[in-house]
Design a protein around this motif. Structure first.
Motif, PDB file in Angstrom:
ATOM      1  N   ARG A  28      53.293  16.703  -4.218  1.00 47.15           N
ATOM      2  CA  ARG A  28      53.013  16.310  -5.479  1.00 47.15           C
ATOM      3  C   ARG A  28      53.613  14.900  -6.065  1.00 47.15           C
ATOM      4  NH1 ARG A  28      51.577  20.862  -8.783  1.00 47.15           N
ATOM      5  NH2 ARG A  28      49.791  22.047  -7.567  1.00 47.15           N
ATOM      6  N   SER A  29      54.831  14.931  -5.636  1.00 49.01           N
ATOM      7  CA  SER A  29      55.479  13.432  -6.055  1.00 49.01           C
ATOM      8  C   SER A  29      56.707  13.426  -5.079  1.00 49.01           C
ATOM      9  CB  SER A  29      56.008  13.529  -7.188  1.00 49.01           C
ATOM     10  OG  SER A  29      57.005  14.725  -7.475  1.00 49.01           O
ATOM     11  N   VAL A  30      57.320  12.111  -5.170  1.00 42.56           N
ATOM     12  CA  VAL A  30      58.360  11.660  -4.417  1.00 42.56           C
ATOM     13  C   VAL A  30      59.529  10.949  -5.084  1.00 42.56           C
ATOM     14  CG1 VAL A  30      59.283  10.285  -2.235  1.00 42.56           C
ATOM     15  CG2 VAL A  30      57.110  11.616  -2.262  1.00 42.56           C
ATOM     16  N   GLU A  31      60.625  11.100  -5.297  1.00 42.36           N
ATOM     17  CA  GLU A  31      61.736  10.525  -5.761  1.00 42.36           C
ATOM     18  C   GLU A  31      62.650  10.025  -5.107  1.00 42.36           C
ATOM     19  OE1 GLU A  31      61.472  10.125  -8.815  1.00 42.36           O
ATOM     20  OE2 GLU A  31      59.740  11.619  -9.418  1.00 42.36           O
ATOM     21  N   LYS A  32      63.450   9.129  -5.492  1.00 37.14           N
ATOM     22  CA  LYS A  32      64.452   8.263  -4.449  1.00 37.14           C
ATOM     23  C   LYS A  32      65.743   9.128  -4.870  1.00 37.14           C
ATOM     24  CE  LYS A  32      66.358   4.984  -1.885  1.00 37.14           C
ATOM     25  NZ  LYS A  32      67.422   5.888  -1.633  1.00 37.14           N
ATOM     26  N   LEU A  33      66.650   9.495  -3.991  1.00 31.80           N
ATOM     27  CA  LEU A  33      68.039  10.024  -4.062  1.00 31.80           C
ATOM     28  C   LEU A  33      68.861   9.044  -3.327  1.00 31.80           C
ATOM     29  CD1 LEU A  33      67.199  13.690  -3.221  1.00 31.80           C
ATOM     30  CD2 LEU A  33      67.416  12.957  -5.409  1.00 31.80           C
ATOM     31  N   ASP A  34      70.034   9.253  -3.529  1.00 33.01           N
ATOM     32  CA  ASP A  34      71.252   8.519  -2.909  1.00 33.01           C
ATOM     33  C   ASP A  34      70.913   9.036  -1.430  1.00 33.01           C
ATOM     34  OD1 ASP A  34      72.177   7.279  -5.071  1.00 33.01           O
ATOM     35  OD2 ASP A  34      73.853   8.619  -5.690  1.00 33.01           O
ATOM     36  N   GLY A  35      70.772   8.029  -0.662  1.00 31.08           N
ATOM     37  CA  GLY A  35      70.733   8.269   0.890  1.00 31.08           C
ATOM     38  C   GLY A  35      69.612   9.002   1.379  1.00 31.08           C
ATOM     39  N   GLY A  36      68.480   8.875   0.498  1.00 32.35           N
ATOM     40  CA  GLY A  36      67.096   9.550   1.075  1.00 32.35           C
ATOM     41  C   GLY A  36      66.283   9.554  -0.096  1.00 32.35           C
ATOM     42  N   TYR A  37      65.404  10.793  -0.170  1.00 30.02           N
ATOM     43  CA  TYR A  37      63.946  11.058  -0.934  1.00 30.02           C
ATOM     44  C   TYR A  37      64.011  12.443  -0.985  1.00 30.02           C
ATOM     45  CZ  TYR A  37      63.401   6.208   0.380  1.00 30.02           C
ATOM     46  OH  TYR A  37      63.689   4.933   0.516  1.00 30.02           O
ATOM     47  N   SER A  38      63.501  12.666  -2.323  1.00 28.41           N
ATOM     48  CA  SER A  38      63.357  14.084  -2.684  1.00 28.41           C
ATOM     49  C   SER A  38      61.760  14.358  -2.654  1.00 28.41           C
ATOM     50  CB  SER A  38      63.681  14.512  -3.831  1.00 28.41           C
ATOM     51  OG  SER A  38      63.287  15.995  -4.301  1.00 28.41           O
ATOM     52  N   VAL A  39      61.054  15.345  -1.911  1.00 25.17           N
ATOM     53  CA  VAL A  39      59.714  15.679  -2.244  1.00 25.17           C
ATOM     54  C   VAL A  39      59.398  16.938  -2.594  1.00 25.17           C
ATOM     55  CG1 VAL A  39      57.599  15.770  -0.386  1.00 25.17           C
ATOM     56  CG2 VAL A  39      59.707  14.318   0.382  1.00 25.17           C
ATOM     57  N   HIS A  40      58.712  16.862  -3.797  1.00 18.93           N
ATOM     58  CA  HIS A  40      58.176  17.867  -4.584  1.00 18.93           C
ATOM     59  C   HIS A  40      56.817  18.371  -3.986  1.00 18.93           C
ATOM     60  CE1 HIS A  40      56.586  19.501  -8.112  1.00 18.93           C
ATOM     61  NE2 HIS A  40      56.882  20.510  -7.458  1.00 18.93           N
TER      62      HIS A  40
ATOM     63  N   GLU B 196      55.973  26.382  -5.221  1.00 18.07           N
ATOM     64  CA  GLU B 196      56.607  25.076  -5.488  1.00 18.07           C
ATOM     65  C   GLU B 196      58.005  24.965  -4.716  1.00 18.07           C
ATOM     66  OE1 GLU B 196      56.461  22.858  -8.889  1.00 18.07           O
ATOM     67  OE2 GLU B 196      54.754  24.022  -9.873  1.00 18.07           O
ATOM     68  N   GLU B 197      58.236  23.853  -3.778  1.00 16.06           N
ATOM     69  CA  GLU B 197      59.501  23.657  -3.429  1.00 16.06           C
ATOM     70  C   GLU B 197      59.618  22.264  -3.293  1.00 16.06           C
ATOM     71  OE1 GLU B 197      59.712  25.193   0.668  1.00 16.06           O
ATOM     72  OE2 GLU B 197      58.058  26.531   0.378  1.00 16.06           O
ATOM     73  N   ARG B 198      61.294  21.807  -3.003  1.00 17.32           N
ATOM     74  CA  ARG B 198      61.690  20.400  -2.941  1.00 17.32           C
ATOM     75  C   ARG B 198      62.339  20.358  -1.639  1.00 17.32           C
ATOM     76  NH1 ARG B 198      61.169  17.243  -7.102  1.00 17.32           N
ATOM     77  NH2 ARG B 198      60.532  18.123  -9.211  1.00 17.32           N
ATOM     78  N   LEU B 199      62.120  19.465  -1.009  1.00 17.13           N
ATOM     79  CA  LEU B 199      62.914  19.267   0.520  1.00 17.13           C
ATOM     80  C   LEU B 199      63.495  17.686   0.322  1.00 17.13           C
ATOM     81  CD1 LEU B 199      61.134  17.368   2.440  1.00 17.13           C
ATOM     82  CD2 LEU B 199      59.900  19.463   2.973  1.00 17.13           C
ATOM     83  N   HIS B 200      64.579  17.509   0.751  1.00 16.60           N
ATOM     84  CA  HIS B 200      65.315  16.295   0.688  1.00 16.60           C
ATOM     85  C   HIS B 200      65.207  15.941   2.471  1.00 16.60           C
ATOM     86  CE1 HIS B 200      67.910  17.803  -2.961  1.00 16.60           C
ATOM     87  NE2 HIS B 200      66.545  17.366  -3.138  1.00 16.60           N
ATOM     88  N   CYS B 201      65.266  14.419   2.422  1.00 17.06           N
ATOM     89  CA  CYS B 201      65.303  13.694   3.793  1.00 17.06           C
ATOM     90  C   CYS B 201      65.658  12.223   3.379  1.00 17.06           C
ATOM     91  CB  CYS B 201      63.667  13.903   4.298  1.00 17.06           C
ATOM     92  SG  CYS B 201      62.538  12.917   3.462  1.00 17.06           S
ATOM     93  N   SER B 202      66.232  11.820   4.541  1.00 18.20           N
ATOM     94  CA  SER B 202      66.960  10.620   4.855  1.00 18.20           C
ATOM     95  C   SER B 202      65.811   9.563   5.019  1.00 18.20           C
ATOM     96  CB  SER B 202      67.964  10.432   5.736  1.00 18.20           C
ATOM     97  OG  SER B 202      67.455  10.644   7.193  1.00 18.20           O
TER      98      SER B 202
END
Length: 397
Positions: free
Chosen positions: A133-145, A152-158
């Motif tokens: 659905r969307s992608v956001e920037k996080l410290d040290g990586g990205y959050s994928v909705h 619905e889930e969210r996962l984090h990746c570098s």
């Protein structure tokens, strides 16, 4: 599970990226919206998959910066593709025409099976029926909705690879995700449009084109920028066929292009020869040696097909030559993304590292394949770009 990267898109670029990463000992998670991998691969080339072209070079691509391709192709060439397909899938390329290579088996599913097997053997994970659905920037990586099988889930990746393709063929899961993510992060996007797409004709000549629906003619289609010699196909709504699809990538609304209906001959010389023999045949009879009777009859709208060659005035002879060798076409539009092979435009190459396709401004964010402003000609060029870009990204994960 901690992954080296998350890859969005199970098409040609995403599959190559995951497979290559696996061969390097890396672990990736590939997210695919459909219930199977490689949906567009499976229908390409009528289910045969024209997977590369022997003549691939940057000149076969449209981009605001085609020189961007030099670095990517220098790292993964057509020869590398052929070796890879042969080694890991037992797939031998067979040339059909104009350098176009298909699997000798003529089965696109062999290509998808090769990637599925390789990804399984190198322990790459795949989530099907997963819509990002969307992608956001996080410290040290990205959050994928994402929406995975209705949840619905969210996962984090570098590191995050956007290989979600372009806008063509909505029924196969086409999405504007790559464009939305790029714009969300403030990256420059080259305006997009359908490419390698049939063109429509309206107005006073629409019925003339429709009357020839199903007729195919070898022709040269050209404008001030480019020229292609392949078949054109008349349809109920305008023009299609390889030469038309090719020129469509260089066409803009309001533009006119020209068709040489007899590119292998000079009609002026044919008329001259006919006159030397007495000129007893009519223009139509002469042209029937090169076109179908139906097409010659249709040309009667524009030229005097019933006049004998011996009786042709200079004005009529010039008219006939102009119509046959310089037939003007001004399309009303195109058949849109549902009938387009690929998308023109996309994420600007100015935003990406030429060697790795990583965003210059956002470390760990990559764009590859059709999402980028690199559009190939018809004939396997877009697949080669997908393989090469997928490989380039994998080396950096």
């Amino acid at each position: 599970m901690v992954y080296d990267a998350v890859i969005i898109g199970g098409g040609a670029c995403g599959l190559m990226c995951s497979a290559q990463a696996g061969l390097l000992g890396k672990r990736t998670l590939l997210l695919e919206r459909n219930d199977k991998l490689g949906a567009k691969i499976l229908i390409s080339g009528g289910g045969r998959c024209n997977f590369t072209n022997l003549h691939t070079s940057p000149t076969n691509f449209i981009s605001e910066n085609p020189n961007f391709l030099h670095s990517v192709f220098s790292r993964w060439s057509v020869e590398d593709t052929l070796s890879f397909f042969r080694c890991y899938g037992g797939i031998i390329g067979e040339e059909k025409t104009l350098g176009q290579l298909f699997p000798k088996s003529n089965k696109a599913k062999d290509v998808v099976s090769m990637f599925s097997k390789l990804m399984y053997e190198t322990h790459q994970d795949v989530w099907l029926q997963t819509e990002v659905r969307s992608v956001e920037k996080l410290d040290g990586g990205y959050s994928v909705h994402l929406l995975r099988q209705g949840v619905e889930e969210r996962l984090h990746c570098s590191k995050l690879v956007i290989a979600s393709g372009g806008l063509p063929v909505g029924k196969l899961g086409a999405s504007d995700l790559a464009l939305r993510v790029a714009r969300h992060f403030g990256l420059s996007v080259v305006p997009t449009a359908p490419a390698l797409v049939p063109l429509t004709i309206t107005g006073k000549d629409a019925d003339w084109y429709a009357s020839l629906a199903g007729n195919s003619i070898f022709a040269r289609v050209f404008n001030s920028k480019i020229s292609f010699e392949e078949n054109i196909l008349f349809t109920h709504w305008g023009l299609s066929g390889p030469a038309i699809l090719q020129i469509s990538s260089y066409w803009r609304p309001g533009d006119t292009f020209t068709i040489d209906l007899l590119p292998k001959f000079r009609l002026e010389e044919l008329i001259k020869t006919e006159r030397s023999l007495g000129g007893k045949r009519t223009v139509g009879q002469l042209l029937q040696g090169y076109f179908t009777r139906k097409f010659v009859d249709a040309l009667a709208k524009f030229i005097p097909v019933h006049v004998k060659i011996a009786s042709l005035s200079k004005v009529d002879a010039k008219l006939i030559i102009d119509v046959v060798h310089r037939f003007p076409v001004k399309p009303a539009g195109d058949k849109g993304y549902d009938k387009a092979e690929v998308m023109r435009g996309g994420v600007s190459t100015t935003e990406l590292n030429a060697g790795t396709l990583e965003s210059k401004r956002y470390p760990g964010l990559y764009f590859g394949g059709e999402a980028v402003d690199i559009t190939g000609w018809l004939g396997g060029f877009n697949f080669q770009w997908a393989w090469s870009s997928g490989h380039a990204i994998a080396q950096d994960l």
